[in-house]
Design an enzyme around this catalytic site. Structure first.
Site, PDB file in Angstrom:
ATOM      1  N   ARG A 102      -6.777  -5.897 -74.400  1.00  0.00           N
ATOM      2  CA  ARG A 102      -5.948  -4.693 -74.270  1.00  0.00           C
ATOM      3  C   ARG A 102      -5.014  -4.741 -73.061  1.00  0.00           C
ATOM      4  O   ARG A 102      -5.309  -5.354 -72.039  1.00  0.00           O
ATOM      5  CB  ARG A 102      -6.818  -3.428 -74.248  1.00  0.00           C
TER       6      ARG A 102
ATOM      7  N   LYS B  67     -13.053   6.027 -75.382  1.00  0.00           N
ATOM      8  CA  LYS B  67     -13.174   7.331 -74.713  1.00  0.00           C
ATOM      9  C   LYS B  67     -11.824   7.789 -74.156  1.00  0.00           C
ATOM     10  O   LYS B  67     -11.424   8.932 -74.329  1.00  0.00           O
ATOM     11  CB  LYS B  67     -14.188   7.263 -73.552  1.00  0.00           C
TER      12      LYS B  67
ATOM     13  N   ARG C 196      -2.508  -5.285 -67.208  1.00  0.00           N
ATOM     14  CA  ARG C 196      -3.882  -5.401 -67.672  1.00  0.00           C
ATOM     15  C   ARG C 196      -4.799  -4.988 -66.537  1.00  0.00           C
ATOM     16  O   ARG C 196      -4.507  -5.274 -65.377  1.00  0.00           O
ATOM     17  CB  ARG C 196      -4.213  -6.849 -68.063  1.00  0.00           C
TER      18      ARG C 196
ATOM     19  N   ARG D 107     -22.540   8.658 -65.476  1.00  0.00           N
ATOM     20  CA  ARG D 107     -22.934   7.315 -65.903  1.00  0.00           C
ATOM     21  C   ARG D 107     -24.350   6.966 -65.461  1.00  0.00           C
ATOM     22  O   ARG D 107     -24.818   5.878 -65.786  1.00  0.00           O
ATOM     23  CB  ARG D 107     -21.987   6.298 -65.263  1.00  0.00           C
TER      24      ARG D 107
ATOM     25  N   ARG E  30     -20.272  -4.749 -67.260  1.00  0.00           N
ATOM     26  CA  ARG E  30     -20.073  -3.313 -67.512  1.00  0.00           C
ATOM     27  C   ARG E  30     -20.951  -2.834 -68.677  1.00  0.00           C
ATOM     28  O   ARG E  30     -21.508  -1.742 -68.645  1.00  0.00           O
ATOM     29  CB  ARG E  30     -18.589  -3.023 -67.775  1.00  0.00           C
TER      30      ARG E  30
HETATM   31  P1  AMP Z   1     -13.835   2.973 -66.589  1.00  0.00           P
HETATM   32  O1  AMP Z   1     -12.368   3.118 -66.455  1.00  0.00           O
HETATM   33  O2  AMP Z   1     -14.517   4.259 -66.978  1.00  0.00           O
HETATM   34  O3  AMP Z   1     -14.239   1.833 -67.481  1.00  0.00           O
HETATM   35  O4  AMP Z   1     -14.388   2.621 -65.124  1.00  0.00           O
HETATM   36  C1  AMP Z   1     -13.984   1.451 -64.453  1.00  0.00           C
HETATM   37  C2  AMP Z   1     -14.941   1.151 -63.301  1.00  0.00           C
HETATM   38  O5  AMP Z   1     -14.900   2.237 -62.360  1.00  0.00           O
HETATM   39  C3  AMP Z   1     -16.404   1.011 -63.681  1.00  0.00           C
HETATM   40  O6  AMP Z   1     -16.724  -0.299 -64.136  1.00  0.00           O
HETATM   41  C4  AMP Z   1     -17.090   1.367 -62.369  1.00  0.00           C
HETATM   42  O7  AMP Z   1     -16.994   0.296 -61.437  1.00  0.00           O
HETATM   43  C5  AMP Z   1     -16.202   2.489 -61.841  1.00  0.00           C
HETATM   44  N1  AMP Z   1     -16.643   3.825 -62.334  1.00  0.00           N
HETATM   45  C6  AMP Z   1     -15.934   4.675 -63.132  1.00  0.00           C
HETATM   46  N2  AMP Z   1     -16.626   5.801 -63.372  1.00  0.00           N
HETATM   47  C7  AMP Z   1     -17.796   5.671 -62.704  1.00  0.00           C
HETATM   48  C8  AMP Z   1     -18.946   6.485 -62.569  1.00  0.00           C
HETATM   49  N3  AMP Z   1     -19.050   7.684 -63.196  1.00  0.00           N
HETATM   50  N4  AMP Z   1     -19.958   6.024 -61.795  1.00  0.00           N
HETATM   51  C9  AMP Z   1     -19.881   4.854 -61.155  1.00  0.00           C
HETATM   52  N5  AMP Z   1     -18.840   4.016 -61.259  1.00  0.00           N
HETATM   53  C10 AMP Z   1     -17.800   4.406 -62.021  1.00  0.00           C
END
Ligand code: AMP
Length: 216
Positions: free
Chosen positions: A127, A13, A160, A88, A172
Site C-alpha cells: 500500500r 480500519k 509509503r 490496543r 505488528r
Molecule cells: P497504526 O497506524 O494504527 O497501524 O499504528 C502504527 C504504530 O503506532 C503501531 O505499530 C504502534 O507502534 C503505534 N501505535 C498506534 N496506536 C497505538 C496504541 N493504541 N498503543 C500503542 N502503540 C500504538
C-alpha cells in the site's frame, strides 16, 4: 455515538473510519496518525515513539491514552468518535473507560473487522498513499489510472509508511494477537461487539458496518 474499530493491522480500519467521517459526520481518532504527526513534528512524544513504531512494537500505554484524552477535550461533547487503533492493550481499555466516564461519554459499539491474516500482509506491504491528499493506492489492487499521477488531486508524489515492510508487519500482527485480541472479551461481556466480515470490497465492508451500527 462513540465506537471502536478493532482489527489487526491492514484490516481496513483507517479506510472505514474515514468513510464514516465523510458519510456520517463522525470523527476519526487514530492514535497511529497522531503518533506519525508527532514523529514528523519532532515533539517529545514523537521522539519517544519513533523507534518503537519503526520496529512494529507498541508505544507505552500512558503516552497514547494521554493523547486520546487531550483530543477528546479538543473535540468537545457533541462529536461522535471512532477510535481507530486504540485501545490496543487491556490497560488502554481500562484507561479508555475512565477517559470516557470522566467526560460523560460511553462506548456504544465495538466493531470487530474479521480478516484473513495471510492476505493482510500482501495488503499492507503493497500500500501507498498520495503525498498531497492522502488518497490510498496499492501495487497490485489499485494503481493510479495514469502512472505516477494521483487520481484524486493530480499530484505525483507518493509515500509509503516506513513500518509497512514485511518484517515489521509480522511484529505488528504478533503484537495484535498477543495484546489487542485479548481485550475483545471485555466488550463481549458488555454485549456491544458487532462482528463484520472485513475481507469484502470496501463498499461491502462499509455497508456491513453501517447496518451493524444501524446507520442509514
Ligand atoms: P497504526 O497506524 O494504527 O497501524 O499504528 C502504527 C504504530 O503506532 C503501531 O505499530 C504502534 O507502534 C503505534 N501505535 C498506534 N496506536 C497505538 C496504541 N493504541 N498503543 C500503542 N502503540 C500504538
Amino acid at each position: 455515538m462513540d465506537i471502536i474499530l478493532l482489527g489487526p493491522p491492514g484490516a481496513g480500519k483507517g479506510t472505514q473510519a474515514s468513510r464514516l467521517e465523510d458519510e456520517h459526520g463522525m470523527v476519526q481518532l487514530s492514535t497511529g496518525d497522531m503518533l506519525r504527526a508527532a514523529v514528523k513534528a519532532g515533539t517529545e512524544v514523537g521522539l519517544k515513539a519513533k523507534a518503537l513504531m519503526d520496529a512494529g512494537e507498541l508505544v507505552p500505554d500512558e503516552v497514547v491514552s494521554g493523547i486520546i484524552g487531550d483530543k477528546l477535550d479538543d473535540l468537545g461533547a457533541g462529536a461522535s468518535v471512532i477510535f481507530d487503533g486504540y485501545p490496543r492493550t487491556a490497560a488502554q481499555a481500562v484507561a479508555l473507560d475512565e477517559i470516557l466516564a470522566n467526560r460523560d461519554r460511553a462506548l456504544d459499539h465495538v466493531v470487530e473487522l474479521e480478516v484473513d491474516e495471510d492476505a493482510l500482509v500482501e495488503r499492507i506491504v503493497g500500500r501507498f498513499t498520495c503525498g498531497n491528499c492522502g488518497e490510498g493506492y496499492h501495487d497490485t489492487f489499485k494503481q493510479p489510472a495514469k502512472a505516477d499521477v494521483c487520481d484524486a488531486c493530480g499530484a505525483s508524489q507518493f509515500k509509503r509508511r516506513p513500518d509497512d515492510n514485511e518484517e515489521t508487519v509480522r511484529t505488528r500482527m504478533k503484537e495484535y494477537r498477543a495484546k489487542t485480541e485479548p481485550i475483545l472479551p471485555i466488550y463481549e461481556a458488555r454485549g456491544i461487539v458487532k462482528k463484520v466480515d472485513g475481507m469484502g470490497s470496501m463498499d461491502d465492508v462499509s455497508n456491513a458496518i453501517e447496518s451493524a451500527l444501524s446507520l442509514d
